[in-house]
Design an enzyme around this catalytic site. Structure first.
Site, short mmCIF file in Angstrom:
data_model
loop_
_atom_site.label_atom_id
_atom_site.label_comp_id
_atom_site.label_asym_id
_atom_site.label_seq_id
_atom_site.Cartn_x
_atom_site.Cartn_y
_atom_site.Cartn_z
N GLN A 1 0.05 -11.83 9.99
CA GLN A 1 0.59 -10.65 9.30
C GLN A 1 -0.23 -9.39 9.55
O GLN A 1 0.29 -8.28 9.55
CB GLN A 1 0.65 -10.97 7.79
CG GLN A 1 1.41 -9.98 6.95
CD GLN A 1 0.66 -9.66 5.68
OE1 GLN A 1 -0.49 -9.21 5.74
NE2 GLN A 1 1.28 -9.88 4.55
N SER B 1 3.58 -6.51 2.80
CA SER B 1 2.23 -6.43 3.36
C SER B 1 1.23 -7.02 2.36
O SER B 1 1.29 -8.20 2.05
CB SER B 1 1.90 -4.99 3.75
OG SER B 1 0.70 -4.93 4.50
N LEU B 2 0.30 -6.21 1.82
CA LEU B 2 -0.68 -6.77 0.89
C LEU B 2 0.02 -7.39 -0.32
O LEU B 2 -0.52 -8.29 -0.96
CB LEU B 2 -1.69 -5.71 0.43
CG LEU B 2 -1.26 -4.77 -0.70
CD1 LEU B 2 -1.61 -5.33 -2.07
CD2 LEU B 2 -1.89 -3.40 -0.53
N GLN C 1 0.82 -1.21 0.00
CA GLN C 1 0.00 0.00 0.00
C GLN C 1 0.85 1.25 0.00
O GLN C 1 1.91 1.31 0.61
CB GLN C 1 -0.94 0.01 1.21
CG GLN C 1 -2.17 0.85 0.98
CD GLN C 1 -3.33 0.44 1.88
OE1 GLN C 1 -3.40 -0.70 2.33
NE2 GLN C 1 -4.23 1.35 2.16
N HIS D 1 -0.74 -3.26 10.95
CA HIS D 1 0.34 -4.08 11.53
C HIS D 1 0.64 -3.74 12.98
O HIS D 1 1.79 -3.54 13.36
CB HIS D 1 1.61 -3.97 10.66
CG HIS D 1 1.40 -4.46 9.26
ND1 HIS D 1 1.20 -5.79 8.97
CD2 HIS D 1 1.32 -3.79 8.09
CE1 HIS D 1 1.02 -5.91 7.66
NE2 HIS D 1 1.08 -4.72 7.11
N ARG E 1 -9.92 -7.86 3.36
CA ARG E 1 -8.83 -7.43 4.24
C ARG E 1 -8.85 -5.91 4.40
O ARG E 1 -8.72 -5.38 5.50
CB ARG E 1 -7.49 -7.90 3.65
CG ARG E 1 -6.25 -7.62 4.51
CD ARG E 1 -5.04 -8.22 3.80
NE ARG E 1 -3.79 -8.07 4.52
CZ ARG E 1 -2.94 -7.06 4.36
NH1 ARG E 1 -3.22 -6.08 3.51
NH2 ARG E 1 -1.81 -7.01 5.04
#
Length: 312
Positions: free
Chosen positions: A252, A94-95, A9, A203, A119
């Site tokens: 995660q 991440s994503l 992101q 996170h 998500r």
């Protein structure tokens, strides 16, 4: 050895994927399939904006994945590049880990899009707007960032979210704690502290409701065999066991993205070339972690053709 990397992101921008879709049938097919899976004209939002809407977590996450996978599809289907022969590992920030898993065959494209839509929504809903925040600490390593976060917490959540590279660590938590961290960061030794324009504190433990939502969603999804192992954000190690990968995707959501360690560990495994698909964000981080590594960013049809020629 070579690793394919997928951005996270913050790499979204209005117009993303538009030129590539015009030049590649395989890329267009990816965008159309994502639109169909989501029942949403996401490709138009990517192409035309508005930026505020594209930036929303529930749109940005599937959009960034769709852009990366459009590049990947053009490379593999039209450039005749076989992932298992071209790369030893995949990894995503991440994503981007979902993009990496989709590329490696753990999830099909429609499933990946739906998981990321969920998500994004779950992360957005986990913490009311204005109650959480994130900040980038520049000129700070992991140890210093942890000291700053601990000093700023004062009973609230303030923790390291992304260990990006030796000079950039991102912290996440309650807005009051992040504000305090920004105030004290310089006097504690960081060069700068910058509040990030995000809509939720990713996170960190405040994301637990989103982790629960992902655990439920992932329990219904079959994780396929991977063509190549993925270096997971949570462990910074190569993983290819389907059940382990499912559990790590849940962890995660609240866990730290161990990107610096992942890149270092890939380097120690023998990776000397890193190819970022669909962005130009991770490449500079890799160079700060492994200055001697070869880094390539692949975004345009010209980039794809050049890489396909080089790998052939």
């Amino acid at each position: 050895m070579r690793a394919f990397l997928f951005p996270g992101q913050g790499s979204q921008a209005v117009g993303m994927g538009d030129a590539l879709a015009g030049a590649s049938r395989a890329a267009r097919d990816v965008l159309e399939e994502v639109d169909e899976a989501l029942g949403q004209n996401l490709s138009r939002l990517m192409r035309e904006g508005p930026e505020d809407e594209l930036k929303l977590t529930e749109n940005a996450q599937p959009a960034i994945m769709a852009n990366s996978m459009a590049v990947f599809a053009a490379l593999t289907k039209e450039g005749s590049v076989d992932l298992a022969k071209a790369a030893n590992f995949v990894a995503g920030h991440s994503l981007g880990e979902y993009s990496a898993l989709c590329a490696a065959g753990a999830f099909d494209l429609s499933t990946t899009a739906k998981l990321l839509k969920l998500r994004g929504q779950a992360m957005q809903q986990a913490v009311p707007v204005g109650q959480g925040a994130m900040a980038a600490l520049l000129g700070a390593d992991l140890e210093l960032a942890r000291r700053i976060a601990d000093a700023a917490a004062q009973g609230e959540v303030c923790t390291v979210a992304n260990d990006n590279d030796p000079s950039q660590v991102v912290i996440s938590g309650h807005k009051g704690a992040i504000d305090r961290a920004i105030e004290i960061a310089k006097e504690m030794g960081a060069k700068r502290a910058i509040a990030l324009p995000v809509s939720a504190p990713f996170h960190c433990p405040l994301m637990q409701p989103a982790a629960d939502a992902m655990q439920d969603a992932l329990s219904y999804v079959v994780v396929g065999d991977l063509a190549v192992p993925v270096f997971a954000n949570v462990t910074a190690q190569a993983e290819n066991d389907p059940d382990t990968i499912r559990n790590l995707l849940v962890e995660q959501v609240t866990g730290m993205v161990r990107w610096r360690e992942s890149v270092l560990n890939m380097g120690e495994t023998g990776v000397v070339e890193f190819v970022e698909l669909g962005g130009k964000v991770l490449g500079p981080m890799v160079k700060r972690i492994l200055p001697d590594a070869k880094v390539t960013s692949v975004v345009s049809i010209e980039d794809i053709e050049a890489l396909a020629k080089e790998i052939a």
